[in-house]
Design an enzyme around this catalytic site. Structure first.
Site, PDB file in Angstrom:
ATOM      1  N   ASP A 190       1.343   3.360  -8.764  1.00  0.00           N
ATOM      2  CA  ASP A 190       1.684   3.697  -7.378  1.00  0.00           C
ATOM      3  C   ASP A 190       3.206   3.726  -7.201  1.00  0.00           C
ATOM      4  O   ASP A 190       3.888   2.777  -7.580  1.00  0.00           O
ATOM      5  CB  ASP A 190       1.056   2.637  -6.451  1.00  0.00           C
ATOM      6  CG  ASP A 190       1.034   3.057  -4.992  1.00  0.00           C
ATOM      7  OD1 ASP A 190       1.965   3.760  -4.558  1.00  0.00           O
ATOM      8  OD2 ASP A 190       0.086   2.680  -4.282  1.00  0.00           O
ATOM      9  N   HIS A 207       4.748   4.437  -4.154  1.00  0.00           N
ATOM     10  CA  HIS A 207       5.168   4.230  -2.759  1.00  0.00           C
ATOM     11  C   HIS A 207       5.927   2.908  -2.604  1.00  0.00           C
ATOM     12  O   HIS A 207       5.399   1.860  -2.944  1.00  0.00           O
ATOM     13  CB  HIS A 207       3.937   4.239  -1.844  1.00  0.00           C
ATOM     14  CG  HIS A 207       3.218   5.543  -1.855  1.00  0.00           C
ATOM     15  ND1 HIS A 207       2.229   5.826  -2.776  1.00  0.00           N
ATOM     16  CD2 HIS A 207       3.354   6.644  -1.076  1.00  0.00           C
ATOM     17  CE1 HIS A 207       1.793   7.061  -2.557  1.00  0.00           C
ATOM     18  NE2 HIS A 207       2.453   7.583  -1.532  1.00  0.00           N
ATOM     19  N   SER A 236      -5.013   1.998  -5.770  1.00  0.00           N
ATOM     20  CA  SER A 236      -4.158   0.800  -5.854  1.00  0.00           C
ATOM     21  C   SER A 236      -4.889  -0.445  -5.395  1.00  0.00           C
ATOM     22  O   SER A 236      -4.589  -1.556  -5.846  1.00  0.00           O
ATOM     23  CB  SER A 236      -2.893   0.985  -5.020  1.00  0.00           C
ATOM     24  OG  SER A 236      -2.184   2.080  -5.506  1.00  0.00           O
TER      25      SER A 236
HETATM   26 CO1  B1M Z   1       2.019   9.547  -0.703  1.00  0.00          CO
HETATM   27  N1  B1M Z   1       0.181   9.282  -0.128  1.00  0.00           N
HETATM   28  N2  B1M Z   1       1.404  10.324  -2.377  1.00  0.00           N
HETATM   29  N3  B1M Z   1       3.877   9.906  -1.053  1.00  0.00           N
HETATM   30  N4  B1M Z   1       2.346   9.109   1.100  1.00  0.00           N
HETATM   31  C1  B1M Z   1      -0.036   8.561   1.124  1.00  0.00           C
HETATM   32  C2  B1M Z   1      -0.189   7.061   0.892  1.00  0.00           C
HETATM   33  C3  B1M Z   1      -1.366   9.239   1.652  1.00  0.00           C
HETATM   34  C4  B1M Z   1      -2.220   8.338   2.563  1.00  0.00           C
HETATM   35  C5  B1M Z   1      -0.993  10.563   2.350  1.00  0.00           C
HETATM   36  C6  B1M Z   1      -2.187  11.372   2.837  1.00  0.00           C
HETATM   37  O1  B1M Z   1      -2.817  12.044   2.078  1.00  0.00           O
HETATM   38  N5  B1M Z   1      -2.500  11.306   4.076  1.00  0.00           N
HETATM   39  C7  B1M Z   1      -2.087   9.603   0.297  1.00  0.00           C
HETATM   40  C8  B1M Z   1      -3.016   8.525  -0.288  1.00  0.00           C
HETATM   41  C9  B1M Z   1      -4.447   8.967  -0.294  1.00  0.00           C
HETATM   42  C10 B1M Z   1      -5.326   7.947  -0.894  1.00  0.00           C
HETATM   43  O2  B1M Z   1      -5.138   7.380  -1.929  1.00  0.00           O
HETATM   44  N6  B1M Z   1      -6.376   7.743  -0.172  1.00  0.00           N
HETATM   45  C11 B1M Z   1      -0.903   9.879  -0.596  1.00  0.00           C
HETATM   46  C12 B1M Z   1      -0.964  10.648  -1.796  1.00  0.00           C
HETATM   47  C13 B1M Z   1      -2.269  11.325  -2.068  1.00  0.00           C
HETATM   48  C14 B1M Z   1       0.124  10.782  -2.668  1.00  0.00           C
HETATM   49  C15 B1M Z   1       0.169  11.517  -4.026  1.00  0.00           C
HETATM   50  C16 B1M Z   1      -1.059  11.319  -4.924  1.00  0.00           C
HETATM   51  C17 B1M Z   1       0.418  13.007  -3.742  1.00  0.00           C
HETATM   52  C18 B1M Z   1       0.462  13.909  -4.936  1.00  0.00           C
HETATM   53  O3  B1M Z   1       1.248  13.739  -5.825  1.00  0.00           O
HETATM   54  N7  B1M Z   1      -0.434  14.851  -4.909  1.00  0.00           N
HETATM   55  C19 B1M Z   1       1.437  10.914  -4.653  1.00  0.00           C
HETATM   56  C20 B1M Z   1       1.119   9.607  -5.394  1.00  0.00           C
HETATM   57  C21 B1M Z   1       2.032   9.285  -6.462  1.00  0.00           C
HETATM   58  C22 B1M Z   1       1.745   7.903  -7.019  1.00  0.00           C
HETATM   59  O4  B1M Z   1       1.882   6.904  -6.321  1.00  0.00           O
HETATM   60  N8  B1M Z   1       1.336   7.855  -8.256  1.00  0.00           N
HETATM   61  C23 B1M Z   1       2.241  10.600  -3.428  1.00  0.00           C
HETATM   62  C24 B1M Z   1       3.623  10.618  -3.383  1.00  0.00           C
HETATM   63  C25 B1M Z   1       4.380  10.352  -2.258  1.00  0.00           C
HETATM   64  C26 B1M Z   1       5.885  10.569  -2.173  1.00  0.00           C
HETATM   65  C27 B1M Z   1       6.616  10.231  -3.473  1.00  0.00           C
HETATM   66  C28 B1M Z   1       6.157  12.019  -1.828  1.00  0.00           C
HETATM   67  C29 B1M Z   1       6.246   9.672  -0.946  1.00  0.00           C
HETATM   68  C30 B1M Z   1       6.616   8.229  -1.312  1.00  0.00           C
HETATM   69  C31 B1M Z   1       8.103   7.979  -1.422  1.00  0.00           C
HETATM   70  C32 B1M Z   1       8.414   6.518  -1.571  1.00  0.00           C
HETATM   71  O5  B1M Z   1       7.715   5.612  -1.162  1.00  0.00           O
HETATM   72  N9  B1M Z   1       9.532   6.290  -2.192  1.00  0.00           N
HETATM   73  C33 B1M Z   1       4.919   9.595  -0.193  1.00  0.00           C
HETATM   74  C34 B1M Z   1       4.778   9.203   1.173  1.00  0.00           C
HETATM   75  C35 B1M Z   1       6.056   9.035   1.932  1.00  0.00           C
HETATM   76  C36 B1M Z   1       3.509   9.000   1.778  1.00  0.00           C
HETATM   77  C37 B1M Z   1       3.172   8.706   3.258  1.00  0.00           C
HETATM   78  C38 B1M Z   1       3.309  10.020   4.017  1.00  0.00           C
HETATM   79  C39 B1M Z   1       4.023   7.638   3.962  1.00  0.00           C
HETATM   80  C40 B1M Z   1       4.092   6.279   3.268  1.00  0.00           C
HETATM   81  C41 B1M Z   1       5.202   5.434   3.874  1.00  0.00           C
HETATM   82  O6  B1M Z   1       6.273   5.303   3.316  1.00  0.00           O
HETATM   83  N10 B1M Z   1       4.991   4.883   5.086  1.00  0.00           N
HETATM   84  C42 B1M Z   1       1.686   8.196   3.143  1.00  0.00           C
HETATM   85  C43 B1M Z   1       0.866   8.455   4.377  1.00  0.00           C
HETATM   86  C44 B1M Z   1       0.695   7.224   5.234  1.00  0.00           C
HETATM   87  O7  B1M Z   1       0.812   6.108   4.805  1.00  0.00           O
HETATM   88  N11 B1M Z   1       0.370   7.465   6.455  1.00  0.00           N
HETATM   89  C45 B1M Z   1       1.264   8.730   1.827  1.00  0.00           C
HETATM   90  C46 B1M Z   1       5.963   4.069   5.793  1.00  0.00           C
HETATM   91  C47 B1M Z   1       5.901   2.621   5.285  1.00  0.00           C
HETATM   92  C48 B1M Z   1       6.894   1.744   6.043  1.00  0.00           C
HETATM   93  O8  B1M Z   1       4.585   2.155   5.537  1.00  0.00           O
HETATM   94  O9  B1M Z   1       4.138   1.744   3.075  1.00  0.00           O
HETATM   95  O10 B1M Z   1       2.256   1.676   4.785  1.00  0.00           O
HETATM   96  P1  B1M Z   1       3.673   1.450   4.439  1.00  0.00           P
HETATM   97  O11 B1M Z   1       4.012  -0.105   4.661  1.00  0.00           O
HETATM   98  C49 B1M Z   1       3.598  -0.771   5.826  1.00  0.00           C
HETATM   99  C50 B1M Z   1       2.313  -1.551   5.646  1.00  0.00           C
HETATM  100  O12 B1M Z   1       1.380  -0.910   4.826  1.00  0.00           O
HETATM  101  C51 B1M Z   1       2.745  -2.892   5.172  1.00  0.00           C
HETATM  102  O13 B1M Z   1       4.013  -3.065   5.806  1.00  0.00           O
HETATM  103  C52 B1M Z   1       4.625  -1.809   6.108  1.00  0.00           C
HETATM  104  C53 B1M Z   1       4.992  -1.752   7.575  1.00  0.00           C
HETATM  105  O14 B1M Z   1       5.675  -2.866   8.044  1.00  0.00           O
HETATM  106  N12 B1M Z   1       2.903  -3.190   3.763  1.00  0.00           N
HETATM  107  C54 B1M Z   1       2.963  -4.485   3.329  1.00  0.00           C
HETATM  108  C55 B1M Z   1       3.042  -2.401   2.694  1.00  0.00           C
HETATM  109  N13 B1M Z   1       3.155  -3.116   1.590  1.00  0.00           N
HETATM  110  C56 B1M Z   1       3.114  -4.408   1.934  1.00  0.00           C
HETATM  111  C57 B1M Z   1       3.207  -5.575   1.176  1.00  0.00           C
HETATM  112  C58 B1M Z   1       3.124  -6.805   1.846  1.00  0.00           C
HETATM  113  C59 B1M Z   1       2.985  -6.849   3.216  1.00  0.00           C
HETATM  114  C60 B1M Z   1       2.880  -5.703   3.973  1.00  0.00           C
HETATM  115  O15 B1M Z   1       3.208  -7.985   1.219  1.00  0.00           O
HETATM  116  C61 B1M Z   1       3.440  -8.030  -0.166  1.00  0.00           C
END
Ligand code: B1M
Length: 213
Positions: free
Chosen positions: A98, A100, A151
Site C-alpha cells: 500500500d 497511501h 491492506s
Molecule cells: Co488510491 N485508492 N489508489 N491513490 N486513493 C483509494 C484508497 C480508493 C478508495 C479510491 C477509490 O477508488 N475510490 C481506492 C481503494 C479501493 C479499494 O481497495 N477498495 C484506491 C485505489 C484503487 C488505488 C490504486 C489501486 C489505483 C491504481 O493504481 N489503479 C493505487 C494503489 C497503489 C498501492 O497502494 N499499491 C492508488 C494510488 C493512489 C495515489 C498514489 C494516486 C494516491 C496516493 C498518494 C499518497 O498517499 N501519497 C491515491 C489517493 C490520493 C487516494 C484517495 C483519493 C485519497 C486518500 C487520501 O490521501 N485521503 C483514496 C480515496 C479515499 O480515501 N476517499 C484512494 C486523505 C487522508 C488524510 O485520509 O488516508 O483515509 P486517509 O487517513 C485518514 C483516516 O483513514 C485515518 O486518519 C486520517 C484522517 O485523520 N488514518 C489513520 C489513516 N491511517 C491511520 C493510522 C492510524 C490512525 C488513523 O493509526 C496508526
C-alpha cells in the site's frame, strides 16, 4: 468562489497556484487541523468519488495528493505543539503493498506535536521490516495504516507475524479500508497485545494518550 470552496478546489484540481495565499487567509479564522479536516478533506473525498467513477485517472489523483501534501506541510508549523515530556515512542508504517501515506503522515504530525516520538517507516512496509525496526527502536506502540481493501487483510498477516515474533506492545490501526468491527474480529485475535482502531488522526492521539496514562 468562497474561500472554503477554493480550498477544496485546489485538491480536486490538483493545483497549488494560490494555495498558500488562501491557506494564510483561512488561518486568520480557523485552526490548521480544522482546515485539513474541513475543506481539504472534502476535496479529497470528491477526488475519491471521481476516481471511483472513472472520472479521474491515477496521474490526476497523484496531483491531488501532491496538493494535499503541500497544504499539510504549509499548515504544520502553525499547529499547536504541546510542550510536554516525551510520552512514548511509536513506530508508524503503511502496510505492505500500500502506497497511501497522507493519512499516516497526518497521524505522525499530530502525534509528534503532542509529545510522542514517532519513527515513520514509510510505505509498503513488510512485516519483517517492521519486526526488525521494533527490535532496533523498542517502541511503546506500533501504528499501522492501510487504505486498500487488501491492506485490511495485510494487517491481519502483519499482526500474526508480529505475534510470532513475540511482539505484544499495543497496536493502533487506521485507514479507510478498516472498521472497528474488522479490527476486533479479525486483527485482534491474531495478535498478542491490545489492538485499537482509530477512525482518524485525532482519535489515534486520544487512544495513544489513554495508553500512555
Ligand atoms: Co488510491 N485508492 N489508489 N491513490 N486513493 C483509494 C484508497 C480508493 C478508495 C479510491 C477509490 O477508488 N475510490 C481506492 C481503494 C479501493 C479499494 O481497495 N477498495 C484506491 C485505489 C484503487 C488505488 C490504486 C489501486 C489505483 C491504481 O493504481 N489503479 C493505487 C494503489 C497503489 C498501492 O497502494 N499499491 C492508488 C494510488 C493512489 C495515489 C498514489 C494516486 C494516491 C496516493 C498518494 C499518497 O498517499 N501519497 C491515491 C489517493 C490520493 C487516494 C484517495 C483519493 C485519497 C486518500 C487520501 O490521501 N485521503 C483514496 C480515496 C479515499 O480515501 N476517499 C484512494 C486523505 C487522508 C488524510 O485520509 O488516508 O483515509 P486517509 O487517513 C485518514 C483516516 O483513514 C485515518 O486518519 C486520517 C484522517 O485523520 N488514518 C489513520 C489513516 N491511517 C491511520 C493510522 C492510524 C490512525 C488513523 O493509526 C496508526
Amino acid at each position: 468562489l468562497p474561500l472554503e470552496e477554493r480550498l477544496s478546489h485546489y485538491i480536486v484540481e490538483g493545483t497549488k497556484d494560490g494555495l498558500t495565499r488562501d491557506l494564510e487567509e483561512a488561518l486568520l479564522t480557523q485552526e490548521p487541523l480544522a482546515i485539513i479536516n474541513g475543506p481539504l478533506m472534502k476535496g479529497m473525498e470528491t477526488v475519491g468519488r471521481l476516481f471511483n467513477n472513472n472520472e479521474l485517472i491515477v496521474a490526476e489523483v497523484l496531483q491531488s495528493a501532491e496538493a494535499m501534501k503541500a497544504a499539510v506541510s504549509f499548515l504544520e508549523p502553525f499547529m499547536e505543539r504541546a510542550d510536554s515530556a516525551v510520552k512514548g515512542k511509536i513506530l508508524l508504517a503503511t502496510v505492505k503493498g500500500d502506497v497511501h501515506d497522507i493519512g499516516k503522515n497526518l497521524v505522525e504530525i499530530i502525534l509528534s506535536n503532542n509529545g510522542y516520538r514517532v519513527v515513520n517507516l514509510g510505505i509498503k512496509v513488510p512485516p519483517e521490516v517492521l519486526i526488525e525496526a521494533f527490535h532496533r527502536e523498542k517502541p511503546d506502540a506500533i501504528g499501522l495504516s492501510g487504505l486498500l481493501v487488501k491492506s485490511a487483510q495485510q494487517m491481519v498477516i502483519t499482526a500474526q507475524d508480529m505475534q510470532q515474533a513475540g511482539i505484544d506492545v499495543p497496536l493502533l490501526v487506521g485507514g479507510a479500508a478498516l472498521t472497528k468491527k474488522f479490527t476486533e474480529t479479525r486483527i485482534a485475535p491474531e495478535y498478542g497485545g491490545l489492538v485499537l482502531y482509530a477512525k482518524d488522526a485525532m482519535d489515534g492521539l486520544d487512544l495513544a494518550n489513554r495508553l500512555s496514562n
